[in-house]
Scaffold this motif. Structure first.
Motif, mmCIF file in Angstrom:
data_model
loop_
_atom_site.group_PDB
_atom_site.id
_atom_site.type_symbol
_atom_site.label_atom_id
_atom_site.label_comp_id
_atom_site.label_asym_id
_atom_site.label_seq_id
_atom_site.Cartn_x
_atom_site.Cartn_y
_atom_site.Cartn_z
ATOM 1 N N LEU A 80 -10.461 -6.291 -1.119
ATOM 2 C CA LEU A 80 -11.554 -5.710 -1.890
ATOM 3 C C LEU A 80 -11.408 -4.193 -1.978
ATOM 4 O O LEU A 80 -11.635 -3.599 -3.038
ATOM 5 C CB LEU A 80 -12.900 -6.068 -1.265
ATOM 6 N N ALA A 81 -11.047 -3.566 -0.867
ATOM 7 C CA ALA A 81 -10.879 -2.114 -0.859
ATOM 8 C C ALA A 81 -9.788 -1.671 -1.831
ATOM 9 O O ALA A 81 -9.835 -0.573 -2.383
ATOM 10 C CB ALA A 81 -10.550 -1.635 0.549
ATOM 11 N N LEU A 82 -8.815 -2.560 -2.043
ATOM 12 C CA LEU A 82 -7.708 -2.249 -2.971
ATOM 13 C C LEU A 82 -8.008 -2.703 -4.394
ATOM 14 O O LEU A 82 -7.151 -2.593 -5.273
ATOM 15 C CB LEU A 82 -6.425 -2.923 -2.472
ATOM 16 N N GLY A 83 -9.218 -3.217 -4.629
ATOM 17 C CA GLY A 83 -9.607 -3.641 -5.974
ATOM 18 C C GLY A 83 -8.944 -4.921 -6.437
ATOM 19 O O GLY A 83 -8.722 -5.112 -7.637
ATOM 20 N N LEU A 84 -8.661 -5.832 -5.498
ATOM 21 C CA LEU A 84 -7.901 -7.047 -5.813
ATOM 22 C C LEU A 84 -8.759 -8.314 -5.770
ATOM 23 O O LEU A 84 -8.234 -9.415 -5.618
ATOM 24 C CB LEU A 84 -6.733 -7.191 -4.835
ATOM 25 N N GLN A 184 -1.108 -0.596 8.565
ATOM 26 C CA GLN A 184 0.008 -1.469 8.220
ATOM 27 C C GLN A 184 -0.444 -2.563 7.265
ATOM 28 O O GLN A 184 0.245 -2.900 6.295
ATOM 29 C CB GLN A 184 0.596 -2.104 9.483
ATOM 30 N N LEU A 185 -1.611 -3.138 7.523
ATOM 31 C CA LEU A 185 -2.147 -4.172 6.643
ATOM 32 C C LEU A 185 -2.383 -3.630 5.240
ATOM 33 O O LEU A 185 -2.031 -4.280 4.237
ATOM 34 C CB LEU A 185 -3.453 -4.726 7.225
ATOM 35 N N LEU A 186 -2.948 -2.454 5.141
ATOM 36 C CA LEU A 186 -3.164 -1.833 3.834
ATOM 37 C C LEU A 186 -1.836 -1.591 3.116
ATOM 38 O O LEU A 186 -1.703 -1.881 1.921
ATOM 39 C CB LEU A 186 -3.908 -0.503 4.001
ATOM 40 N N ARG A 187 -0.871 -1.070 3.839
ATOM 41 C CA ARG A 187 0.432 -0.776 3.221
ATOM 42 C C ARG A 187 1.119 -2.056 2.749
ATOM 43 O O ARG A 187 1.696 -2.093 1.666
ATOM 44 C CB ARG A 187 1.332 -0.028 4.197
ATOM 45 N N ASP A 188 1.057 -3.095 3.573
ATOM 46 C CA ASP A 188 1.693 -4.350 3.182
ATOM 47 C C ASP A 188 1.043 -4.947 1.946
ATOM 48 O O ASP A 188 1.724 -5.405 1.024
ATOM 49 C CB ASP A 188 1.636 -5.348 4.339
ATOM 50 N N MET A 189 -0.284 -4.949 1.894
ATOM 51 C CA MET A 189 -0.975 -5.477 0.714
ATOM 52 C C MET A 189 -0.699 -4.590 -0.504
ATOM 53 O O MET A 189 -0.568 -5.076 -1.630
ATOM 54 C CB MET A 189 -2.479 -5.566 0.966
ATOM 55 N N GLY A 190 -0.581 -3.286 -0.265
ATOM 56 C CA GLY A 190 -0.260 -2.379 -1.363
ATOM 57 C C GLY A 190 1.089 -2.684 -1.972
ATOM 58 O O GLY A 190 1.261 -2.639 -3.191
ATOM 59 N N LYS A 191 2.062 -3.046 -1.135
ATOM 60 C CA LYS A 191 3.400 -3.371 -1.634
ATOM 61 C C LYS A 191 3.431 -4.768 -2.248
ATOM 62 O O LYS A 191 4.050 -4.978 -3.291
ATOM 63 C CB LYS A 191 4.412 -3.247 -0.505
ATOM 64 N N ILE A 192 2.756 -5.718 -1.612
ATOM 65 C CA ILE A 192 2.756 -7.084 -2.140
ATOM 66 C C ILE A 192 2.119 -7.139 -3.532
ATOM 67 O O ILE A 192 2.611 -7.834 -4.425
ATOM 68 C CB ILE A 192 2.008 -8.031 -1.175
ATOM 69 N N PHE A 193 1.027 -6.384 -3.717
ATOM 70 C CA PHE A 193 0.298 -6.430 -4.991
ATOM 71 C C PHE A 193 0.634 -5.247 -5.903
ATOM 72 O O PHE A 193 0.011 -5.070 -6.950
ATOM 73 C CB PHE A 193 -1.207 -6.452 -4.735
ATOM 74 N N ASN A 194 1.617 -4.430 -5.496
ATOM 75 C CA ASN A 194 2.050 -3.278 -6.280
ATOM 76 C C ASN A 194 0.903 -2.299 -6.560
ATOM 77 O O ASN A 194 0.714 -1.834 -7.675
ATOM 78 C CB ASN A 194 2.690 -3.719 -7.604
ATOM 79 N N VAL A 195 0.128 -2.015 -5.502
ATOM 80 C CA VAL A 195 -0.926 -1.000 -5.593
ATOM 81 C C VAL A 195 -0.718 -0.011 -4.438
ATOM 82 O O VAL A 195 -1.649 0.332 -3.708
ATOM 83 C CB VAL A 195 -2.341 -1.621 -5.551
ATOM 84 N N ALA A 199 -3.382 2.117 -1.727
ATOM 85 C CA ALA A 199 -3.315 1.925 -0.282
ATOM 86 C C ALA A 199 -3.114 3.261 0.430
ATOM 87 O O ALA A 199 -3.803 3.556 1.416
ATOM 88 C CB ALA A 199 -2.188 0.962 0.069
ATOM 89 N N GLU A 200 -2.200 4.084 -0.067
ATOM 90 C CA GLU A 200 -1.923 5.357 0.591
ATOM 91 C C GLU A 200 -3.105 6.310 0.503
ATOM 92 O O GLU A 200 -3.365 7.089 1.437
ATOM 93 C CB GLU A 200 -0.675 6.005 -0.010
ATOM 94 N N LYS A 201 -3.858 6.263 -0.592
ATOM 95 C CA LYS A 201 -5.050 7.116 -0.714
ATOM 96 C C LYS A 201 -6.124 6.704 0.292
ATOM 97 O O LYS A 201 -6.779 7.557 0.900
ATOM 98 C CB LYS A 201 -5.601 7.039 -2.145
ATOM 99 N N LEU A 202 -6.290 5.401 0.472
ATOM 100 C CA LEU A 202 -7.259 4.911 1.453
ATOM 101 C C LEU A 202 -6.854 5.321 2.862
ATOM 102 O O LEU A 202 -7.686 5.741 3.676
ATOM 103 C CB LEU A 202 -7.371 3.389 1.363
ATOM 104 N N ILE A 203 -5.570 5.198 3.154
ATOM 105 C CA ILE A 203 -5.069 5.557 4.476
ATOM 106 C C ILE A 203 -5.247 7.050 4.734
ATOM 107 O O ILE A 203 -5.715 7.459 5.803
ATOM 108 C CB ILE A 203 -3.588 5.163 4.614
ATOM 109 N N ALA A 204 -4.887 7.866 3.756
ATOM 110 C CA ALA A 204 -4.994 9.318 3.911
ATOM 111 C C ALA A 204 -6.448 9.743 4.122
ATOM 112 O O ALA A 204 -6.736 10.603 4.972
ATOM 113 C CB ALA A 204 -4.412 10.018 2.690
#
Length: 346
Positions: A80-84, A184-195, A199-204
């Motif tokens: 949800l945080a990644l808009g997916l 790590q979870l955010l980064r992995d979902m960011g790569k899997i869903f190409n967002v 993900a990096e903005k949320l982490i930062a």
């Protein structure tokens, strides 16, 4: 975690992220490789992850994701945080509340797949295969255990479904979990869903918020904090949902606190008697609501039951939910707890 299911609470061993590679020796092969790499750089695919010793390759963004229960909200809140949210065809995760405005309602609005859950309150094998997923997310390997009636990762492959076990879920040892695992979870979902950028903005943003809070409480004496689920029983004693290890300790440290029961168990949860709890000085109380409509009532009950606690004398407590567990919002928990423990710093 909740519901007397120790296996579903374990989240262990971080993920190693790998990238797919192509190679060759002839000129034709080199040309083919270059074309493939160019295509991958434009589309973001293929993406290959080494997940619990398994190689999972994604040729495109999943469009039919299934989120298993596992007594977690880490996976669904991350999506949800990644808009997916439009990529989810069935979700079984909910805490019933959230520190993020609108998240609880957004989770409630997600499709559940209209399936009959098994005794573990999760999706049985045949129902899972009937959902025709292309990605299944599980908190731990428990969600892919055939002995428990679930579809295995091998059984999901033939129907076109990739699978993913969250950070600290491979070896079932959540006692080692830290806030870094949610990154790590955010980064992995960011790569899997190409967002990736999202993900990096949320982490930062999270890292910045936590650093700012930690700086304010730096050097302050850390109060002793009790963290537990409200109205939850997971063992034989009066207090079996008390955190001893895991991500809550990292959150407490960043907020300028310390776990009053850190040495009460080697595992994530301590199973404590009323006498043990009564004999421990508790300066502050953090109650986590898990589908409990009134965790504050439980917190007040505890403070009344143990009037000798400094927390009771000063009415020092806070109720939280998803921000205290693996997920994209740990910075909110850090801030709320820091303000509870060190109000003079804010």
């Amino acid at each position: 975690m909740p519901m007397n299911r120790p296996a579903t609470t374990a989240l262990a061993a971080a993920l190693c992220l790998l990238t797919a590679a192509c190679g060759g020796s002839s000129d034709d092969d080199k040309a083919s490789t270059k074309t493939t790499e160019t295509a991958a750089s434009k589309t973001g695919y293929p993406v290959t992850l080494d997940n619990c010793g398994r190689s999972e390759t994604f040729e495109k963004a999943p469009g039919r994701a299934v989120v298993m229960n596992g007594a977690s909200v880490a996976e669904v809140s991350t999506l949800l945080a990644l808009g997916l949210q439009d990529k989810i065809v069935a979700n079984q995760q909910t805490y019933g509340m959230s520190e993020v405005a609108g998240r609880a309602a957004a989770i409630k609005a997600l499709p559940t797949g209209d399936i009959k859950l098994n005794e573990a309150y999760d999706i049985p094998r045949e129902a899972m295969l009937g959902l025709r997923p292309d990605l299944v997310l599980s908190v731990t390997r428990y969600g892919f255990d055939q002995k428990n009636g679930f579809a295995t990762r091998e059984q999901l492959k033939p129907v076109g479904a990739n699978s993913y076990v969250s950070p600290q879920g491979c070896d079932d040892d959540p006692s080692k979990m830290t806030v870094a695992d949610r990154y790590q979870l955010l980064r992995d979902m960011g790569k899997i869903f190409n967002v990736r950028d999202r993900a990096e903005k949320l982490i930062a943003a999270s890292e910045k918020n936590i650093a700012a809070v930690s700086e304010k409480v730096k050097g302050e004496k850390p109060p002793k904090v009790m963290v537990l689920f409200s109205n939850m029983s997971m063992g034989s004693n009066d207090f079996s949902s008390v955190f001893a290890k895991g991500i809550v300790n990292d959150i407490l440290t960043k907020a300028g606190g310390a776990n009053a029961f850190e040495n009460a168990a080697k595992a994530t949860f301590a199973d404590l008697s009323k006498e043990k709890v009564a004999a421990t000085d508790v300066d502050a109380l953090v109650v986590i609501g898990y589908n409990d409509p009134d965790p504050a009532a439980y917190a007040k009950k505890l403070l009344k039951e143990f009037p000798q606690w400094p927390a009771a004398k000063n009415n020092t407590y806070v109720t939280l939910s998803d921000s205290m567990c693996l997920g994209p919002s740990n910075d909110l928990a850090v801030e709320k707890i820091a303000k509870l423990l060190h109000p003079e710093a804010f």
